[in-house]
Design a protein around this motif. Structure first.
Motif, PDB file in Angstrom:
ATOM      1  N   SER A  63       0.745  -1.244   0.051  1.00  0.00           N
ATOM      2  CA  SER A  63      -0.027  -0.037   0.032  1.00  0.00           C
ATOM      3  C   SER A  63       0.915   1.169  -0.045  1.00  0.00           C
ATOM      4  CB  SER A  63      -0.688  -0.143   1.305  1.00  0.00           C
ATOM      5  OG  SER A  63      -1.562   1.153   1.205  1.00  0.00           O
ATOM      6  N   ASP A  64       1.653   1.310   0.930  1.00  0.00           N
ATOM      7  CA  ASP A  64       2.629   2.561   0.777  1.00  0.00           C
ATOM      8  C   ASP A  64       3.676   2.584  -0.197  1.00  0.00           C
ATOM      9  OD1 ASP A  64       2.053   2.932   3.421  1.00  0.00           O
ATOM     10  OD2 ASP A  64       3.957   2.077   4.478  1.00  0.00           O
ATOM     11  N   ALA A  65       3.704   1.551  -1.084  1.00  0.00           N
ATOM     12  CA  ALA A  65       4.426   1.821  -2.376  1.00  0.00           C
ATOM     13  C   ALA A  65       3.261   2.271  -3.457  1.00  0.00           C
ATOM     14  CB  ALA A  65       5.000   0.376  -2.910  1.00  0.00           C
ATOM     15  N   GLY A  66       2.103   2.322  -3.274  1.00  0.00           N
ATOM     16  CA  GLY A  66       1.183   2.583  -4.124  1.00  0.00           C
ATOM     17  C   GLY A  66       0.534   1.596  -5.080  1.00  0.00           C
ATOM     18  N   LEU A  67       0.927   0.537  -4.904  1.00  0.00           N
ATOM     19  CA  LEU A  67       0.570  -0.992  -5.795  1.00  0.00           C
ATOM     20  C   LEU A  67      -0.849  -1.563  -5.273  1.00  0.00           C
ATOM     21  CD1 LEU A  67       3.899  -2.558  -5.462  1.00  0.00           C
ATOM     22  CD2 LEU A  67       2.830  -1.813  -7.591  1.00  0.00           C
ATOM     23  N   ILE A  68      -1.281  -1.221  -4.083  1.00  0.00           N
ATOM     24  CA  ILE A  68      -2.693  -1.451  -3.801  1.00  0.00           C
ATOM     25  C   ILE A  68      -3.413  -0.422  -3.037  1.00  0.00           C
ATOM     26  CG2 ILE A  68      -2.170  -4.078  -3.842  1.00  0.00           C
ATOM     27  CD1 ILE A  68      -2.253  -4.025  -0.843  1.00  0.00           C
ATOM     28  N   THR A  69      -4.586  -0.837  -2.672  1.00  0.00           N
ATOM     29  CA  THR A  69      -5.291  -0.029  -1.890  1.00  0.00           C
ATOM     30  C   THR A  69      -6.089  -0.891  -1.009  1.00  0.00           C
ATOM     31  OG1 THR A  69      -7.321   0.285  -3.224  1.00  0.00           O
ATOM     32  CG2 THR A  69      -5.447   2.217  -3.204  1.00  0.00           C
ATOM     33  N   THR A  70      -6.457  -0.601   0.342  1.00  0.00           N
ATOM     34  CA  THR A  70      -7.139  -1.454   1.201  1.00  0.00           C
ATOM     35  C   THR A  70      -8.292  -0.692   1.867  1.00  0.00           C
ATOM     36  OG1 THR A  70      -5.785  -1.263   2.833  1.00  0.00           O
ATOM     37  CG2 THR A  70      -5.146  -2.995   1.738  1.00  0.00           C
ATOM     38  N   GLU A  71      -9.398  -1.402   1.839  1.00  0.00           N
ATOM     39  CA  GLU A  71     -10.558  -0.939   2.928  1.00  0.00           C
ATOM     40  C   GLU A  71     -11.110  -1.860   3.600  1.00  0.00           C
ATOM     41  OE1 GLU A  71     -14.350  -0.277   0.433  1.00  0.00           O
ATOM     42  OE2 GLU A  71     -13.179  -0.960  -1.292  1.00  0.00           O
ATOM     43  N   LYS A  72     -11.685  -1.271   4.623  1.00  0.00           N
ATOM     44  CA  LYS A  72     -12.566  -2.190   5.622  1.00  0.00           C
ATOM     45  C   LYS A  72     -13.904  -2.166   5.474  1.00  0.00           C
ATOM     46  CE  LYS A  72     -11.324  -3.692  10.023  1.00  0.00           C
ATOM     47  NZ  LYS A  72     -10.725  -4.856  10.249  1.00  0.00           N
ATOM     48  N   ILE A  78     -10.614  -5.719   2.304  1.00  0.00           N
ATOM     49  CA  ILE A  78     -10.565  -5.632   0.970  1.00  0.00           C
ATOM     50  C   ILE A  78      -9.424  -4.894   0.303  1.00  0.00           C
ATOM     51  CG2 ILE A  78     -11.868  -5.542  -0.990  1.00  0.00           C
ATOM     52  CD1 ILE A  78     -14.377  -6.018   0.916  1.00  0.00           C
ATOM     53  N   ALA A  79      -8.755  -5.833  -0.670  1.00  0.00           N
ATOM     54  CA  ALA A  79      -7.555  -5.160  -1.201  1.00  0.00           C
ATOM     55  C   ALA A  79      -8.139  -4.925  -2.740  1.00  0.00           C
ATOM     56  CB  ALA A  79      -6.330  -6.167  -1.317  1.00  0.00           C
ATOM     57  N   HIS A  80      -7.635  -3.721  -3.320  1.00  0.00           N
ATOM     58  CA  HIS A  80      -7.601  -3.293  -4.855  1.00  0.00           C
ATOM     59  C   HIS A  80      -6.194  -3.055  -5.591  1.00  0.00           C
ATOM     60  CE1 HIS A  80     -12.136  -2.621  -4.360  1.00  0.00           C
ATOM     61  NE2 HIS A  80     -11.726  -2.247  -2.965  1.00  0.00           N
ATOM     62  N   ILE A  81      -5.939  -3.405  -6.492  1.00  0.00           N
ATOM     63  CA  ILE A  81      -4.895  -3.210  -7.419  1.00  0.00           C
ATOM     64  C   ILE A  81      -4.992  -1.612  -7.690  1.00  0.00           C
ATOM     65  CG2 ILE A  81      -3.758  -3.453  -9.381  1.00  0.00           C
ATOM     66  CD1 ILE A  81      -3.341  -5.956  -7.365  1.00  0.00           C
ATOM     67  N   ASN A  82      -3.954  -0.745  -7.502  1.00  0.00           N
ATOM     68  CA  ASN A  82      -4.143   0.592  -7.983  1.00  0.00           C
ATOM     69  C   ASN A  82      -3.552   0.523  -9.385  1.00  0.00           C
ATOM     70  OD1 ASN A  82      -3.387   3.085  -8.591  1.00  0.00           O
ATOM     71  ND2 ASN A  82      -2.724   3.429  -6.765  1.00  0.00           N
ATOM     72  N   LYS A  83      -4.562   0.454 -10.514  1.00  0.00           N
ATOM     73  CA  LYS A  83      -4.626   0.514 -11.799  1.00  0.00           C
ATOM     74  C   LYS A  83      -3.751   1.667 -12.416  1.00  0.00           C
ATOM     75  CE  LYS A  83      -8.425  -2.622 -12.379  1.00  0.00           C
ATOM     76  NZ  LYS A  83      -8.861  -2.988 -11.280  1.00  0.00           N
ATOM     77  N   ASN A  84      -3.689   2.713 -11.633  1.00  0.00           N
ATOM     78  CA  ASN A  84      -3.059   4.157 -11.944  1.00  0.00           C
ATOM     79  C   ASN A  84      -1.681   3.617 -11.948  1.00  0.00           C
ATOM     80  OD1 ASN A  84      -5.255   5.445 -12.690  1.00  0.00           O
ATOM     81  ND2 ASN A  84      -5.250   6.357 -10.593  1.00  0.00           N
ATOM     82  N   THR A  85      -0.991   2.957 -10.870  1.00  0.00           N
ATOM     83  CA  THR A  85       0.398   2.709 -10.673  1.00  0.00           C
ATOM     84  C   THR A  85       0.945   1.922 -11.550  1.00  0.00           C
ATOM     85  OG1 THR A  85       0.235   3.423  -8.243  1.00  0.00           O
ATOM     86  CG2 THR A  85       2.061   2.080  -9.059  1.00  0.00           C
ATOM     87  N   LEU A  86      -0.180   0.837 -12.128  1.00  0.00           N
ATOM     88  CA  LEU A  86       0.340  -0.330 -13.034  1.00  0.00           C
ATOM     89  C   LEU A  86       0.553   0.334 -14.346  1.00  0.00           C
ATOM     90  CD1 LEU A  86      -1.575  -3.700 -12.066  1.00  0.00           C
ATOM     91  CD2 LEU A  86       0.744  -3.025 -11.587  1.00  0.00           C
ATOM     92  N   ALA A  87      -0.596   1.241 -14.701  1.00  0.00           N
ATOM     93  CA  ALA A  87      -0.353   1.922 -16.052  1.00  0.00           C
ATOM     94  C   ALA A  87       1.012   2.858 -16.029  1.00  0.00           C
ATOM     95  CB  ALA A  87      -1.479   2.756 -16.320  1.00  0.00           C
ATOM     96  N   GLU A  88       1.310   3.438 -14.828  1.00  0.00           N
ATOM     97  CA  GLU A  88       2.617   4.237 -14.990  1.00  0.00           C
ATOM     98  C   GLU A  88       3.666   3.558 -15.006  1.00  0.00           C
ATOM     99  OE1 GLU A  88       3.195   7.586 -13.339  1.00  0.00           O
ATOM    100  OE2 GLU A  88       1.226   8.368 -13.018  1.00  0.00           O
ATOM    101  N   ILE A  89       3.705   2.209 -14.359  1.00  0.00           N
ATOM    102  CA  ILE A  89       4.814   1.395 -14.445  1.00  0.00           C
ATOM    103  C   ILE A  89       5.022   0.986 -16.113  1.00  0.00           C
ATOM    104  CG2 ILE A  89       5.805  -0.778 -13.834  1.00  0.00           C
ATOM    105  CD1 ILE A  89       4.669  -0.402 -11.101  1.00  0.00           C
ATOM    106  N   GLN A  90       4.148   0.601 -16.624  1.00  0.00           N
ATOM    107  CA  GLN A  90       3.903  -0.154 -17.912  1.00  0.00           C
ATOM    108  C   GLN A  90       4.688   1.202 -18.685  1.00  0.00           C
ATOM    109  OE1 GLN A  90       0.097  -1.326 -19.657  1.00  0.00           O
ATOM    110  NE2 GLN A  90       1.077  -2.128 -21.217  1.00  0.00           N
ATOM    111  N   LYS A  91       4.077   2.482 -18.602  1.00  0.00           N
ATOM    112  CA  LYS A  91       4.321   3.556 -19.609  1.00  0.00           C
ATOM    113  C   LYS A  91       5.777   3.851 -19.225  1.00  0.00           C
ATOM    114  CE  LYS A  91       3.594   8.214 -18.733  1.00  0.00           C
ATOM    115  NZ  LYS A  91       2.882   9.224 -18.173  1.00  0.00           N
ATOM    116  N   GLU A  92       6.577   3.541 -18.329  1.00  0.00           N
ATOM    117  CA  GLU A  92       7.769   3.593 -18.026  1.00  0.00           C
ATOM    118  C   GLU A  92       8.541   2.690 -19.061  1.00  0.00           C
ATOM    119  OE1 GLU A  92       9.521   6.108 -16.223  1.00  0.00           O
ATOM    120  OE2 GLU A  92       7.599   6.974 -15.737  1.00  0.00           O
ATOM    121  N   PHE A  93       8.149   1.551 -19.147  1.00  0.00           N
ATOM    122  CA  PHE A  93       8.953   0.436 -19.777  1.00  0.00           C
ATOM    123  C   PHE A  93       8.477   0.493 -21.499  1.00  0.00           C
ATOM    124  CE2 PHE A  93       9.698  -0.897 -15.545  1.00  0.00           C
ATOM    125  CZ  PHE A  93      10.947  -1.308 -15.690  1.00  0.00           C
ATOM    126  N   ASN A  94       7.776   1.213 -21.778  1.00  0.00           N
ATOM    127  CA  ASN A  94       7.216   1.348 -23.301  1.00  0.00           C
ATOM    128  C   ASN A  94       8.424   2.115 -24.153  1.00  0.00           C
ATOM    129  OD1 ASN A  94       5.102  -0.167 -23.293  1.00  0.00           O
ATOM    130  ND2 ASN A  94       3.574   1.762 -22.936  1.00  0.00           N
TER     131      ASN A  94
END
Length: 95
Positions: A63-72, A78-94
């Protein structure tokens, strides 16, 4: 995304248990065996042979790395993938 942010993400994923937890959350969301659009952490915990406090620590690092979010929701975490972070990582490697 800055180099510092990228380093934090890769540091979080460099731990074998955290990487496996993160991949489990991704699989959970892909398979739609989820609860209200996320993954119940109690279901993920059943796959690991580590204690709840350790799982909690790994979730905090992800969560601190921005990879997931959690909620009670009630007694469930419940955990959710942070899709914005994944998109940014992917963008960095294109290249």
């Amino acid at each position: 995304m800055t180099i510092k942010q990228m380093a934090r993400i890769y540091k979080a994923l460099s731990n074998e248990n955290r990487l496996e937890i993160f991949m489990s959350i991704i699989q959970c969301e892909k398979q739609r065996f989820n609860y209200d659009g996320g993954c119940l952490i109690c279901n993920i915990m059943d796959k690991f042979h580590i204690g709840a406090p350790t799982i909690s620590h790994h979730l905090k690092e992800l969560s601190d790395a921005g990879l997931i979010t959690t909620e009670k929701q009630g007694k469930y975490l419940i955990a959710h993938i942070n899709k914005n972070t994944l998109a940014e990582i992917q963008k960095e490697f294109n290249l």
